[in-house]
Write a protein that holds these residues in place. Structure first.
Motif, short mmCIF file in Angstrom:
data_model
loop_
_atom_site.label_atom_id
_atom_site.label_comp_id
_atom_site.label_asym_id
_atom_site.label_seq_id
_atom_site.Cartn_x
_atom_site.Cartn_y
_atom_site.Cartn_z
N ARG A 130 0.87 -1.19 0.00
CA ARG A 130 0.00 0.00 0.00
C ARG A 130 0.90 1.23 0.00
O ARG A 130 1.90 1.25 0.71
N ASP A 131 0.51 2.26 -0.72
CA ASP A 131 1.40 3.42 -0.81
C ASP A 131 1.67 4.08 0.54
O ASP A 131 2.76 4.56 0.81
N ASP A 132 0.66 4.03 1.43
CA ASP A 132 0.80 4.67 2.75
C ASP A 132 1.94 4.05 3.58
O ASP A 132 2.48 4.68 4.47
MG MG Z 1 -3.07 4.69 0.18
#
Ligand code: MG
Ligand code: ATP
Length: 299
Positions: free
Chosen positions: A54-56
């Motif tokens: 996930r990018d986070d």
């Molecule tokens: Mg995200």
């Protein structure tokens, strides 16, 4: 952290940055074999592997040393940096390169009917966002006391639901805002995908791989932004026409067989060639203009 001799890059598993990130690495000559669970890609051409996440999670994976690099939106990286700074600590993850895709901006948007005359118009209001640290830092920098409300998703409907008076969210075309009767009031961050890495580069084999990858990324970006321009023009106007081109390599000017007063110009330019450029050059005497993409470049 155990010493590692392979460089590990975190990229978004799916979503807006997933494909362009993998495409950029493929252009750098990296080839991968994907694991069966599709979370890990083993580098076959170089000792560089991918972790699909996930990018986070990307800034945290770099900060913790699980990955050496990551491709992530500046918005996500800057939020993590702002959160670390707000705790009085020094951010451990830096932006190494802007990558030129995934462009958007983090903006304050207000209901159509709200009179916005500057940051102070938001004093005392509730602002919903997924980027609380950046939003709070912007209010602090502008000396405005507003309440930042953290929402994990669907930020744009918060004003309609009455849970906030304004929002701070990502905007690219602005159509989501219009659909929710909101208008963009102020952009607080211009964003694009960036290569992020630990502030201190690893001083083992990974350091050399990192240098090699950065050089290839620089080459790929330069090629992507480069265009080959070809045109004909009267010999007398060619110097003026060449000055209208974006910066680049020195143009090659060659005579045209059978037309003593005309010459051909060929130039590699770095930066966009717009219709405006072509029209300006036509007015200055150019004809037969061609703009071509560049595939590979080696000085
Ligand atoms: Mg995200
Ligand atoms: P994940 O499942 O990985 O958490 P996500 O839903 O958080 O994905 P995406 O919507 O795929 O993230 O967006 C990834 C990044 O794409 C954003 O952080 C931002 O940098 C960039 N981006 C570009 N344009 C937009 C846009 N219009 N809206 C949202 N993000 C955008």
């Amino acid at each position: 952290m155990k010493p590692r001799d392979r460089l590990r890059i975190a990229v978004q598993k799916s979503g807006r940055l997933g494909d362009p990130s993998q495409d950029l690495l493929a252009r750098c000559g990296l080839k991968f074999r994907q694991s069966r669970d599709k979370l890990f890609c083993f580098g076959e051409s170089l000792a560089i592997d991918l972790l699909l996440v996930r990018d986070d999670d990307i800034p945290g994976l770099i900060a913790d040393g699980v990955c050496d690099l990551g491709i992530v939106g500046r918005n996500v990286l800057a939020e993590q940096q702002a959160a670390v700074a707000a705790r009085g600590e020094t951010p451990a993850v830096d932006e190494l390169r802007p990558l030129g895709f995934g462009r958007c901006r983090l903006s304050i948007a207000v209901p159509q009917e709200l009179d916005y005359a500057g940051p102070s118009s938001l004093a005392g209001l509730r602002v919903a966002t997924t980027y609380p640290a950046l939003t709070a830092a912007w209010f602090a920098a502008n000396g405005v006391d507003a309440k930042v409300v953290l929402l994990k998703g669907s930020v744009e409907i918060a004003p309609k639901l009455g849970t906030a008076d304004a929002i701070c969210d990502l905007v690219s075309t602005g159509s989501t805002l219009v659909a929710n009767q909101l208008r963009e009031a102020a952009a607080i961050l211009d964003s694009e995908a960036v290569l992020a890495g630990a502030g201190v580069a690893p001083n083992d084999e990974r350091g050399e791989l990192l240098e090699l990858l950065l050089r290839r990324i620089d080459g790929v970006i330069q090629v992507r932004e480069s265009k080959l321009v070809m045109l004909h023009a009267p010999r007398a106007s060619i110097a003026g026409i060449a000055r209208l081109l974006p910066p680049g390599q020195r143009p090659t000017i060659t005579p045209i067989e059978g037309s003593p007063d005309e010459v051909a110009l060929q130039a590699v330019c770095h930066g966009a060639i717009t219709w405006q450029h072509l029209e300006d050059m036509k007015r200055a005497g150019a004809s037969g203009m061609l703009v071509l993409p560049v595939e590979k470049m080696l000085a």
